[in-house]
Design a protein around this motif. Sequence first.
Motif, PDB file in Angstrom:
ATOM      1  N   GLU A 105     -78.247  27.691 -38.591  1.00 23.93           N
ATOM      2  CA  GLU A 105     -79.063  28.704 -37.898  1.00 23.93           C
ATOM      3  C   GLU A 105     -78.936  28.578 -36.377  1.00 23.93           C
ATOM      4  OE1 GLU A 105     -80.346  27.964 -41.930  1.00 23.93           O
ATOM      5  OE2 GLU A 105     -80.353  26.578 -40.247  1.00 23.93           O
ATOM      6  N   ASN A 106     -79.027  27.352 -35.851  1.00 27.13           N
ATOM      7  CA  ASN A 106     -78.874  27.144 -34.403  1.00 27.13           C
ATOM      8  C   ASN A 106     -77.455  27.466 -33.940  1.00 27.13           C
ATOM      9  OD1 ASN A 106     -81.480  26.483 -33.901  1.00 27.13           O
ATOM     10  ND2 ASN A 106     -81.133  24.317 -33.545  1.00 27.13           N
ATOM     11  N   GLN A 107     -76.458  27.144 -34.756  1.00 29.57           N
ATOM     12  CA  GLN A 107     -75.078  27.449 -34.409  1.00 29.57           C
ATOM     13  C   GLN A 107     -74.881  28.958 -34.277  1.00 29.57           C
ATOM     14  OE1 GLN A 107     -72.768  25.499 -33.477  1.00 29.57           O
ATOM     15  NE2 GLN A 107     -70.831  26.497 -33.824  1.00 29.57           N
ATOM     16  N   LYS A 108     -75.496  29.723 -35.169  1.00 28.44           N
ATOM     17  CA  LYS A 108     -75.334  31.180 -35.146  1.00 28.44           C
ATOM     18  C   LYS A 108     -76.075  31.843 -33.976  1.00 28.44           C
ATOM     19  CE  LYS A 108     -74.048  31.913 -39.952  1.00 28.44           C
ATOM     20  NZ  LYS A 108     -73.203  30.780 -39.921  1.00 28.44           N
ATOM     21  N   LEU A 109     -77.063  31.151 -33.406  1.00 30.28           N
ATOM     22  CA  LEU A 109     -77.722  31.695 -32.215  1.00 30.28           C
ATOM     23  C   LEU A 109     -76.753  31.764 -31.044  1.00 30.28           C
ATOM     24  CD1 LEU A 109     -81.189  29.880 -32.339  1.00 30.28           C
ATOM     25  CD2 LEU A 109     -80.710  32.296 -32.803  1.00 30.28           C
ATOM     26  N   THR A 110     -75.880  30.780 -30.935  1.00 32.82           N
ATOM     27  CA  THR A 110     -74.908  30.744 -29.846  1.00 32.82           C
ATOM     28  C   THR A 110     -73.602  31.428 -30.224  1.00 32.82           C
ATOM     29  OG1 THR A 110     -75.875  28.630 -29.191  1.00 32.82           O
ATOM     30  CG2 THR A 110     -73.773  29.212 -28.182  1.00 32.82           C
ATOM     31  N   TYR A 111     -73.135  31.188 -31.463  1.00 29.35           N
ATOM     32  CA  TYR A 111     -71.866  31.741 -31.942  1.00 29.35           C
ATOM     33  C   TYR A 111     -72.124  32.463 -33.266  1.00 29.35           C
ATOM     34  CZ  TYR A 111     -70.202  28.299 -28.591  1.00 29.35           C
ATOM     35  OH  TYR A 111     -70.012  27.559 -27.464  1.00 29.35           O
TER      36      TYR A 111
END
Length: 184
Positions: free
Chosen positions: A156-162
């Motif tokens: 989830e945090n990865q998808k916020l940036t990428y």
Amino acid sequence: MTILTPEMATALQDGKPRGMLVKIEHPSGTGYFATGVGKISWNGQTWLGTGKFGSVTPIKHTSDISVQDIAFSLSGIDPTVVAQLNDAVCNLSGQAWLFCLNDDGTVVRDPYQLIDSQLDYQKFDIDAEGKATISIIAHSGFYTLVRGSEEAWTPENQKLTYPTDTGLDMLYSLQNQDLQWTPT
């Protein structure tokens, strides 16, 4: 790391007049200050001389892995001005440079950066004459190494940036995976 340029090294060796330039990011507006009196122009900005009212303490350069606190202070301020300042300075930047002056009063090219710090908080004191002192406390060096990270390694945090990255999608299935660590 800042490098001392040949121009600055020569100015220091020649005993040219010197001082400090200080840039403080602040929610109420970025402040540009210089030691001495009057105004100095450098890097597209006008730096206001603070005379004996401004200070930066202490400046320590050590090889220790530790947090160095720095206090940027300005005294003699009208308390009504202080009351209007926003005090949310956390994570803003405070910088200081050592500068020298040429014979014509201009700043020698490429002042030496002494401090590049992260602001933490500010405090105010009122003296007996009713004038205020604002002190902004900052941290330099390895401040970010001793602070807990506010991010987690999750899909989830990865998808916020990428948003299109799927590199961490298998993370949850891997954390409960039994693996045999013996040679085959």
